[in-house]
Design a protein around this motif. Structure first.
Motif, short mmCIF file in Angstrom:
data_model
loop_
_atom_site.label_atom_id
_atom_site.label_comp_id
_atom_site.label_asym_id
_atom_site.label_seq_id
_atom_site.Cartn_x
_atom_site.Cartn_y
_atom_site.Cartn_z
N ALA A 45 0.91 -1.52 0.01
CA ALA A 45 0.06 0.03 0.61
C ALA A 45 0.92 1.34 -0.12
O ALA A 45 0.15 2.50 -0.92
CB ALA A 45 -0.70 -0.10 1.23
N GLN A 46 2.28 1.33 1.08
CA GLN A 46 2.97 2.76 0.88
C GLN A 46 3.41 2.96 -0.64
O GLN A 46 3.75 3.64 -1.11
CB GLN A 46 4.23 2.30 1.71
N THR A 47 4.28 1.59 -0.82
CA THR A 47 4.17 1.71 -2.28
C THR A 47 3.80 2.28 -3.03
O THR A 47 3.97 3.64 -4.20
CB THR A 47 5.32 0.60 -3.41
N SER A 48 2.36 1.72 -3.65
CA SER A 48 1.15 2.21 -4.55
C SER A 48 0.73 3.41 -4.28
O SER A 48 0.68 4.53 -5.67
CB SER A 48 -0.06 1.11 -4.27
N LEU A 49 0.68 4.52 -2.85
CA LEU A 49 0.33 5.70 -3.08
C LEU A 49 1.79 6.38 -3.42
O LEU A 49 1.40 7.18 -3.61
CB LEU A 49 0.35 5.64 -1.01
N ALA A 50 2.62 6.11 -3.11
CA ALA A 50 4.37 6.64 -3.40
C ALA A 50 4.39 6.57 -4.79
O ALA A 50 4.76 8.07 -5.41
CB ALA A 50 5.39 6.30 -2.74
N LEU A 51 4.39 6.46 -5.53
CA LEU A 51 4.27 6.13 -6.72
C LEU A 51 3.07 6.86 -7.49
O LEU A 51 2.90 6.49 -8.97
CB LEU A 51 4.58 4.39 -7.46
N ALA A 52 2.15 7.04 -6.65
CA ALA A 52 0.61 7.44 -7.57
C ALA A 52 0.88 9.21 -7.45
O ALA A 52 0.20 9.02 -9.50
CB ALA A 52 -0.72 7.28 -7.10
N SER A 53 1.38 9.23 -7.04
CA SER A 53 1.06 11.35 -7.51
C SER A 53 3.11 11.32 -6.39
O SER A 53 3.04 10.83 -5.53
CB SER A 53 0.27 11.33 -7.41
N PRO A 54 3.61 12.72 -6.77
CA PRO A 54 4.38 13.09 -6.44
C PRO A 54 4.40 13.36 -4.35
O PRO A 54 2.76 13.64 -4.86
CB PRO A 54 4.21 14.00 -7.02
N ARG A 55 4.55 13.17 -4.05
CA ARG A 55 4.94 13.96 -2.03
C ARG A 55 5.36 14.66 -2.01
O ARG A 55 6.61 14.71 -2.45
CB ARG A 55 4.47 12.99 -1.20
N GLU A 56 5.15 15.75 -0.28
CA GLU A 56 6.30 15.76 -0.18
C GLU A 56 6.95 15.07 0.45
O GLU A 56 7.05 13.90 1.00
CB GLU A 56 5.33 16.88 0.85
N ALA A 57 7.99 15.46 1.14
CA ALA A 57 9.74 14.47 1.51
C ALA A 57 9.30 13.82 2.73
O ALA A 57 9.20 13.30 2.99
CB ALA A 57 10.12 15.96 1.98
#
Length: 341
Positions: free
Chosen positions: A121-133
């Protein structure tokens, strides 16, 4: 029987047929409808033929046949039931072992699925769209925590699998439980400090030597201390004590946590069993601890701690007595604090 053919006996009407009056070798003939076994020999000027009816033999044969008819099926039934009973006794432990293996595999799969789902789940969210650091740092911390959980679970599974496969233990040595308890408390000092726990060790200075593999005792101490530090409330206490009782050495770990309900004490050593819903751990730590205790000839004593929590105590046969000497500590690979519950 006289040379002329008359037969002397209780039945004076019996007459030996002429063709058998010179018989020599034993044979069976019929006289008046009765089977007679006869044999003869020459004696002086005459020839003697003696005989015996085969009625007794026939009767015995009939009795034997009747016995076979009546007793045979009963014996076959008894043999069949006996074989069936023995077969069930042999098959039962095999079936129990197979069932336990299936349950073990299912539980292990479930325990692995949870952290893998979090990582996915974490990797999918990270790849879905850019996020803050900051988001990425928090996500990586979660992934790291779940990865460590998987590693600890795999290590525990491998340890149990190796033991189940071989049922052997590494070479036993004379080990001072007091020395090893002091080393374990030192390792968990940082864990206790982080949770503001008072972690102490109490030793009467006697020699508390038992015969066991040092790495196994080190793992046992790691499990007991990890559980005690995990369940003791922040600012609580954990005390490790080592003493001698007659010809036995006693290791005791007391904590100020919620304790173990009496209804759960019979199951706490079951694999994947957890007495609480508190997150963390896979329920294998105490299963490993129990395996170590049993394989080293120890006995459990589970009760309530004076501090209000759980008391986990183990006793072993004492190998040496007297004051402790200054001896080098056994070389072991320290168990990593945490992740062994």
């Amino acid at each position: 029987m006289q040379p002329g053919g008359p037969v002397t006996g209780s039945d004076t009407s019996a007459v030996l047929p002429e063709q058998y009056r010179d018989v020599s070798s034993p044979q069976t003939i019929s006289i008046g409808g009765t089977d007679v076994r006869v044999a003869g020999t020459t004696l002086g000027a005459g020839h003697i033929v003696v005989g015996q009816t085969t009625d007794s033999v026939a009767q015995a044969r009939s009795t034997l046949i009747l016995a076979e008819v009546l007793v045979g099926p009963a014996l076959l039934t008894i043999v069949f039931l006996g074989a069936l009973t023995i077969g069930r006794r042999v098959a039962e432990p095999i079936e129990v072992a197979r069932q336990r293996q299936m349950e073990f595999t299912a539980d292990a799969s479930h325990e692995l699925r949870t952290p893998l789902s979090v990582i996915e789940a974490q990797t999918s969210l990270a790849l879905a769209s850019p996020r803050e650091a900051g988001w990425y740092q928090a996500a990586f911390r979660r992934v790291e925590g779940e990865s460590q959980r998987i590693r600890h679970l795999v290590e525990d599974l491998l340890w149990l699998a190796r033991f189940d496969a071989t049922r052997t233990r590494p070479g036993a040595e004379y080990v001072d439980v007091g020395v090893m308890a002091g080393q374990a408390v030192d390792r968990f000092g940082a864990v206790a400090e982080a949770r503001r726990l008072t972690l102490t060790v109490r030793d009467d200075g006697q020699s508390h030597v038992v015969s066991a593999p040092p790495e196994w005792l080190d793992r046992l101490l790691g499990v007991l201390l990890d559980n005690a530090c995990k369940y003791a409330p922040e600012g609580g206490t954990v005390e490790v004590s080592v003493s001698s009782e007659a010809q036995r050495v006693r290791l005791c770990v007391d904590d100020s946590g919620p304790g173990i309900p009496s209804t759960e004490r019979a199951h706490i050593f079951d694999r994947f069993h957890r007495a609480t819903d508190r997150p963390g751990g896979a329920g294998l730590g105490l299963a490993i601890a129990d395996t170590v205790v049993r394989a080293t000839g120890g006995r459990w004593d589970i009760g309530d701690s004076p501090a209000g929590g759980a008391r986990m105590a183990v006793t072993w046969p004492r190998r040496l007595s007297g004051q402790r000497e200054s001896v080098p500590s056994p070389a072991v690979s320290p168990s990593t604090p945490g992740g062994v519950a």
